[in-house]
Design a protein around this motif. Structure first.
Motif, mmCIF file in Angstrom:
data_model
loop_
_atom_site.group_PDB
_atom_site.id
_atom_site.type_symbol
_atom_site.label_atom_id
_atom_site.label_comp_id
_atom_site.label_asym_id
_atom_site.label_seq_id
_atom_site.Cartn_x
_atom_site.Cartn_y
_atom_site.Cartn_z
ATOM 1 N N LEU A 14 0.840 -1.207 0.000
ATOM 2 C CA LEU A 14 0.000 0.000 0.000
ATOM 3 C C LEU A 14 0.872 1.252 0.000
ATOM 4 O O LEU A 14 0.585 2.218 -0.712
ATOM 5 C CB LEU A 14 -0.916 -0.010 1.226
ATOM 6 N N GLN A 15 1.940 1.219 0.786
ATOM 7 C CA GLN A 15 2.832 2.378 0.818
ATOM 8 C C GLN A 15 3.451 2.629 -0.553
ATOM 9 O O GLN A 15 3.590 3.770 -0.980
ATOM 10 C CB GLN A 15 3.951 2.150 1.838
ATOM 11 N N LYS A 29 2.143 1.894 -3.430
ATOM 12 C CA LYS A 29 1.134 2.486 -4.301
ATOM 13 C C LYS A 29 0.965 3.962 -3.962
ATOM 14 O O LYS A 29 0.824 4.808 -4.844
ATOM 15 C CB LYS A 29 -0.192 1.746 -4.136
ATOM 16 N N SER A 32 0.266 8.115 10.888
ATOM 17 C CA SER A 32 -0.497 7.477 9.801
ATOM 18 C C SER A 32 -0.069 7.952 8.421
ATOM 19 O O SER A 32 0.443 9.054 8.266
ATOM 20 C CB SER A 32 -1.984 7.799 9.984
ATOM 21 N N LEU A 33 -0.308 7.133 7.418
ATOM 22 C CA LEU A 33 -0.223 7.587 6.043
ATOM 23 C C LEU A 33 -1.196 8.758 5.894
ATOM 24 O O LEU A 33 -2.323 8.681 6.374
ATOM 25 C CB LEU A 33 -0.647 6.474 5.071
ATOM 26 N N GLY A 48 -15.091 4.222 8.820
ATOM 27 C CA GLY A 48 -14.220 3.137 8.341
ATOM 28 C C GLY A 48 -12.766 3.558 8.288
ATOM 29 O O GLY A 48 -12.442 4.724 8.491
ATOM 30 N N PRO A 49 -11.888 2.578 8.023
ATOM 31 C CA PRO A 49 -10.469 2.911 7.910
ATOM 32 C C PRO A 49 -10.226 3.869 6.752
ATOM 33 O O PRO A 49 -10.969 3.862 5.770
ATOM 34 C CB PRO A 49 -9.815 1.549 7.662
ATOM 35 N N LEU A 50 -9.181 4.637 6.875
ATOM 36 C CA LEU A 50 -8.781 5.602 5.847
ATOM 37 C C LEU A 50 -8.642 4.919 4.493
ATOM 38 O O LEU A 50 -7.895 3.962 4.356
ATOM 39 C CB LEU A 50 -7.431 6.183 6.276
ATOM 40 N N GLN A 51 -9.378 5.411 3.485
ATOM 41 C CA GLN A 51 -9.283 4.860 2.137
ATOM 42 C C GLN A 51 -8.666 5.907 1.222
ATOM 43 O O GLN A 51 -8.768 7.104 1.488
ATOM 44 C CB GLN A 51 -10.674 4.479 1.620
ATOM 45 N N PHE A 52 -8.050 5.435 0.158
ATOM 46 C CA PHE A 52 -7.408 6.377 -0.751
ATOM 47 C C PHE A 52 -8.141 6.454 -2.088
ATOM 48 O O PHE A 52 -7.915 7.347 -2.878
ATOM 49 C CB PHE A 52 -5.946 5.995 -0.934
ATOM 50 N N PRO A 109 -15.358 5.196 -2.243
ATOM 51 C CA PRO A 109 -16.157 5.977 -1.287
ATOM 52 C C PRO A 109 -15.317 6.311 -0.068
ATOM 53 O O PRO A 109 -14.645 5.455 0.478
ATOM 54 C CB PRO A 109 -17.289 5.040 -0.883
ATOM 55 N N GLY A 110 -15.369 7.526 0.341
ATOM 56 C CA GLY A 110 -14.617 7.925 1.523
ATOM 57 C C GLY A 110 -13.253 8.486 1.185
ATOM 58 O O GLY A 110 -12.710 9.305 1.917
ATOM 59 N N LEU A 123 -13.547 12.205 0.758
ATOM 60 C CA LEU A 123 -14.285 12.984 1.756
ATOM 61 C C LEU A 123 -13.357 13.935 2.494
ATOM 62 O O LEU A 123 -12.195 13.633 2.723
ATOM 63 C CB LEU A 123 -14.958 12.034 2.752
ATOM 64 N N LEU A 144 -18.514 4.456 3.132
ATOM 65 C CA LEU A 144 -17.712 3.244 3.016
ATOM 66 C C LEU A 144 -18.484 2.028 3.528
ATOM 67 O O LEU A 144 -18.437 0.941 2.933
ATOM 68 C CB LEU A 144 -16.409 3.419 3.808
ATOM 69 N N ASN A 154 2.041 3.091 12.765
ATOM 70 C CA ASN A 154 1.943 4.538 12.969
ATOM 71 C C ASN A 154 2.794 4.961 14.166
ATOM 72 O O ASN A 154 3.476 5.980 14.129
ATOM 73 C CB ASN A 154 0.491 4.958 13.207
ATOM 74 N N GLN A 160 -7.540 -1.822 3.742
ATOM 75 C CA GLN A 160 -8.131 -1.488 2.444
ATOM 76 C C GLN A 160 -9.002 -2.655 1.978
ATOM 77 O O GLN A 160 -8.768 -3.791 2.367
ATOM 78 C CB GLN A 160 -7.035 -1.219 1.409
#
Lengths: 617, 617
Positions: free
Chosen positions: A14-15, A17, A435-436, A539-543, A546-547, A550, B14, B247, B542
């Motif tokens: 993920l990092q 990406k 966090s990212l 929800g968890p942070l998405q990249f 949806p979300g 936001l 989400l 984190n 994710q």
């Protein structure tokens, strides 16, 4: 260990990406030709303080606002910066690490190299200590590769977080001169930007040619004013915290036996707590600003929470989630007064072991009433911004303990007939801070890095980069710069009816606006939040998806288009001018005169020191 | 409040997207025709215990394994279940909420309705309390709509988490009979599945026709054996915790001044800590299994950590991250002995206030040495599984405090010359437990729900649903069922050389295998983790893209294909049979006899009670 800074990191899938994500630039900063338009000279929001500020900052007060526009834009006064000689710029992390900080450096680097590949960007290693000791790392694309869109400040690190004493300021100046820096970019929050303002003034006075630029990066979200809508890091921190708060809410609802007291990092102001509450809908949030405004004591707060627990118990609910801002302790009047006494004694050199015996009888009584763990925490040395070591003071545990005692008393007395009260306490901060960064923070920080370059290219000193219209897509963001001094205020304390103490001008942390729309939104739902368990999980942070796009609710609901309004006012003034030209009718002229007289009278009154003492944005 | 269970929830963007996700079914469960193949009768892993178990479970011991196969599969003995009369099934959450629990119910519901729309699924409200009190909610598609792929257990709730006393077992039986249930599905971990086994046996004995089925759902990941590769919830918990740990690592590296001691929920076994360590690469992890195996005392552990701090200090590193399993306290020999004494006194009815004065001199000395906060926590009443209230015992704080004292001593003595040691403590669990389930847990739970139905359709009682080959895509998953009794072991304690106490047969929590590949992986990198800060951030959970499909490292590296090997063995046996048919040469027959004699001799020795006492999977 210095040698660890800037080393390539091992990245997860993920990092990796994320490292490939390229933030967009708003149209005004695209290409190599950017125009600068200068607005009117600035003043200070608090008219009463303007004089004090102008005296303290004779060289940097009153500078005009700057707007960056695309080359093709139709603004007659704007000047195109055509010369882009190679420049040398230093950049330093100052203050608590906030997600997105690395992208400021990336954006700054890209802008520097785009306009002149011979420009140099030097990062100071270990924060301000590196600045004082001239320890640097040259920022290159290779160095940046595993830090793009990544969290933390580990590319350069941070340490002391202040450039304040004469020694520190002089060391910084020596560094800037020795290293022949054209610009010094300081990445931080209110305290660091206040330091930056002082540095800019000192440099201007000493004819040190290095220009000082600030970038608003702080997870607290409290560097907020007419020019600054939000800070890099706030969005991410609120998203990570909201996820965790929501998980805890779900947990509470699944087992129905615990009250969770969650304290949120964010210093004294309650921006993080407010935003997280609007995202997650926990049962209660205690805002420091409400507590301060209503002068709620520890006893009042305990009663308020106990009443809530009791009301829920009557509906057969024995669980709940309560949010508390990190610095609540400083908003509770009697605890604040106690802390002031303690810090006074620290200042006088009284040792920690002896402080309790030097307290006034009143403070001593309160101190002895408090549980031992909190006494120990209150005695800690104050932080670099003179406030208590807020992260270490476990107000959530204090409240949980007081509530438990009171509920047990009510149980015994028979006024509360519900089940036993069980509390679990949390402090969320460190686990969110690294966090990212969210997509928003990646973009915001990267664009601010570019803005930092353009401020230097325009030859400005003592400015903070500003981006407005942030609630809209990047393509609509407006970029500019505002002098630090225009964001400053002056604090006054009435010691007695006759004497008033005046503090130093500073970029002060903004409190949550209790008249603002975000707060209104909270109040509107507060009773449903309290009783109905309408928990919500962003929800968890998405990249992506949806979300992913936001933005913070507090950013979106607040109508903060100060700069847009300044523009609109200018248009009105121009319209009046164009209507009331020589040759217009007597009646039109009379009407205009009368209307303008009343407008200016009213604005004069509102801007007088006596009126303005209370007004803040 | 019961009326809160199953109410539609307000979902975030989400969550809404997640609610639309439809988990895949492996080919063997697709369509309406599923075959069941029965394997050989099962025994128990520990041959010494087999006798004890068979005595305690006369009706349910020794049942065969079941494998579910697609209708078209070419297995001659497998029978197709053609009859699918409408059935009534009850389902109950039992034990700590784990992400994915809701999907078990969803899968069960879908399978029931697919095979006969007139079947009924009833959820017990408030966990086992609802089971005893016959409080149910009929599960329908409408009820499920805002719970699909969502975290928590709030659809039905949970409470006591045990069905153990005669009263409880009888209440459960009355409910099953009154409500005419054909099946009761129990969702939980080791303790709940042990209870389920007892219930199945009692039902069989009492000719109560309700069949009992267990589903392995526990965030601890400790329901692991020859048949069960991992548990629903473990994947999510590890992912959420790893994100937070990473984190914190980034945070540590940015400011370089804190040691973070992070305790991870997961009860006594260290599966969560091991997996998170392999994901995040913190500096140290203390595995309870290592501590127990090496009989490390509190003093040893403190020294170990201090030496690490000192070694890092010599490299000018004053930060670090150390993971600790929730139940470490029970792995430290002297603390475990102390806890045993305390629990013994609890059992004798000694009040909490008097326990310390009843301790043996040895235990009393240790007790008095410990800081007050931990004394209070050790005195808490034991949990429903007879272990200490592990979530409440802050071992991380105890260790941090002991390390600080020791480092200060070394500083004073001059043997450590580094900077001051600063610790920050965390307990991660509640904030992960209510998370949205990972894609893997959504799939695993949903498919297990289907398996639950097929176990009932095949008329089996006292079985747990099992899915193997989980590290591969869903299309390659193998579904089956194994009797609870085949997963049981019996504990022995030597009280003296002459007497041995034998515990009740139970599905015991599996310890981390110190001979396993996952542990080997950890040991291989441990020194680099310790010194080189090769932190790694898997990022927030994710659902798509990189990371979305990743599975736990411990699941993927371990070669756990027990069922595959059982099949392979069968193939070998069949081959021998087909080669050595009447008519084969004397030489071939002789060779076969001699080889088989040695194989059976060896296996006999390995399976004898005296040999097997030490062997565990």
């Amino acid at each position: 260990m210095d040698s660890d800074y800037g080393v390539p990191r091992e990245l997860s899938a993920l990092q990796k990406k994320r490292a490939l994500y390229q933030p967009e630039l708003p149209p005004c900063l695209q290409g190599t030709t950017v125009r600068v338009e200068f607005g009117d000279a600035t003043t200070a929001a608090d008219p009463a303080g303007a004089h004090v500020i102008s005296q303290a900052f004779p060289h940097t007060y009153g500078q005009p606002l700057a707007h960056f526009l695309r080359a093709a834009s139709n603004v007659p006064d704007a000047q195109i910066i055509t010369e882009h000689p190679p420049i040398r710029v230093g950049v330093v992390f100052c203050g608590r690490q906030s997600p997105g900080g690395h992208n400021v450096i990336w954006g700054l680097h890209d802008a520097l190299k785009l306009h002149n590949p011979n420009s140099t960007l030097l990062g100071f290693l270990g924060g301000t200590e590196g600045l004082f000791a001239q320890k640097t790392l040259e920022i290159t694309d290779a160095v940046l590769s595993t830090y793009k869109n990544q969290g933390g400040y580990d590319l350069l690190g941070r340490t002391k977080d202040q450039i304040r004493t004469t020694e520190q300021v002089n060391a910084a100046m020596v560094t800037c001169q020795t290293m022949k820096l054209d610009g010094l970019v300081i990445i931080g929050g209110v305290t660091s930007n206040t330091d930056a303002a002082q540095l800019a003034e000192t440099f201007a006075e000493s004819t040190c040619h290095t220009k000082v630029v600030g970038v608003p990066v702080t997870l607290n979200g409290d560097l907020k004013n007419q020019f600054v809508e939000t800070n890099v890091g706030f969005d991410t921190i609120c998203k990570v915290n909201s996820q965790l708060i929501s998980n805890v809410c779900t947990d509470a609802l699944s087992a129905e036996k615990y009250y969770y007291f969650i304290r949120l990092m964010g210093r004294k102001a309650s921006h993080v707590a407010l935003e997280c509450c609007l995202q997650s809908h926990p049962n209660m949030v205690i805002l420091g600003e409400e507590v301060a405004a209503s002068k709620l004591t520890l006893f009042d707060l305990t009663k308020q929470i106990c009443d809530a627990v009791q009301a829920r118990g009557e509906k057969d609910k024995y669980h709940g989630v309560i949010l508390i801002p990190e610095g609540l302790v400083e908003s509770i009047p009697e605890l604040y007064a106690l802390l002031q006494e303690i810090h006074g004694l620290h200042g006088k050199g009284v040792s920690v072991d002896n402080i309790s015996s030097h307290l006034s009888p009143w403070a001593s009584a309160l101190f002895e009433f408090l549980p031992p763990f909190i006494r120990k925490q209150l005695l800690l040395h104050p932080d670099s911004d003179d406030s208590a070591q807020l992260s270490q003071i476990e107000t959530e545990k204090l409240l949980a303990q007081l509530v438990e005692t009171e509920i047990n008393r009510r149980l015994k007395e028979g006024t509360y007939k519900g089940k036993k009260f069980n509390a679990i306490c949390h402090f969320f901060g460190y686990q969110a801070r690294g966090s990212l960064p969210s997509k928003f923070d990646c973009d915001y920080a990267y664009v601010l890095g570019h803005v930092g370059y353009h401020i230097l290219a325009a030859g400005l000193n003592g400015y903070m980069g500003t981006i407005t219209n942030l609630k809209n897509p990047v393509a609509k963001w407006r970029c500019g710069a505002a002098p630090f001094t225009a964001m400053m205020t002056v604090k006054r304390w009435s010691r007695s009816p006759s004497t008033t103490q005046i503090g130093k001008p500073a970029v002060h942390p903004a409190a949550v606006d209790l008249k603002g729309k975000a707060y209104e939104l909270l109040r509107h739902s507060a009773s449903r939040f309290l009783m109905d368990d309408i928990y919500r999980n962003p929800g968890p942070l998405q990249f992506d998806g949806p979300g992913g796009d936001l933005k913070a609710t507090t950013l979106c609901v607040e109508d903060r288009d100060y700069m847009g309004r300044i523009k609109l006012l200018e248009e009105y003034l121009n319209k009046v001018k164009s209507i009331v030209k020589p040759g217009c009718s007597q009646d039109v002229l009379k009407a205009a005169l009368s209307a303008m007289a009343s407008v200016t009278d009213m604005l004069n009154i509102m801007s007088s020191p006596s009126f303005g003492a209370e007004s803040r944005i």
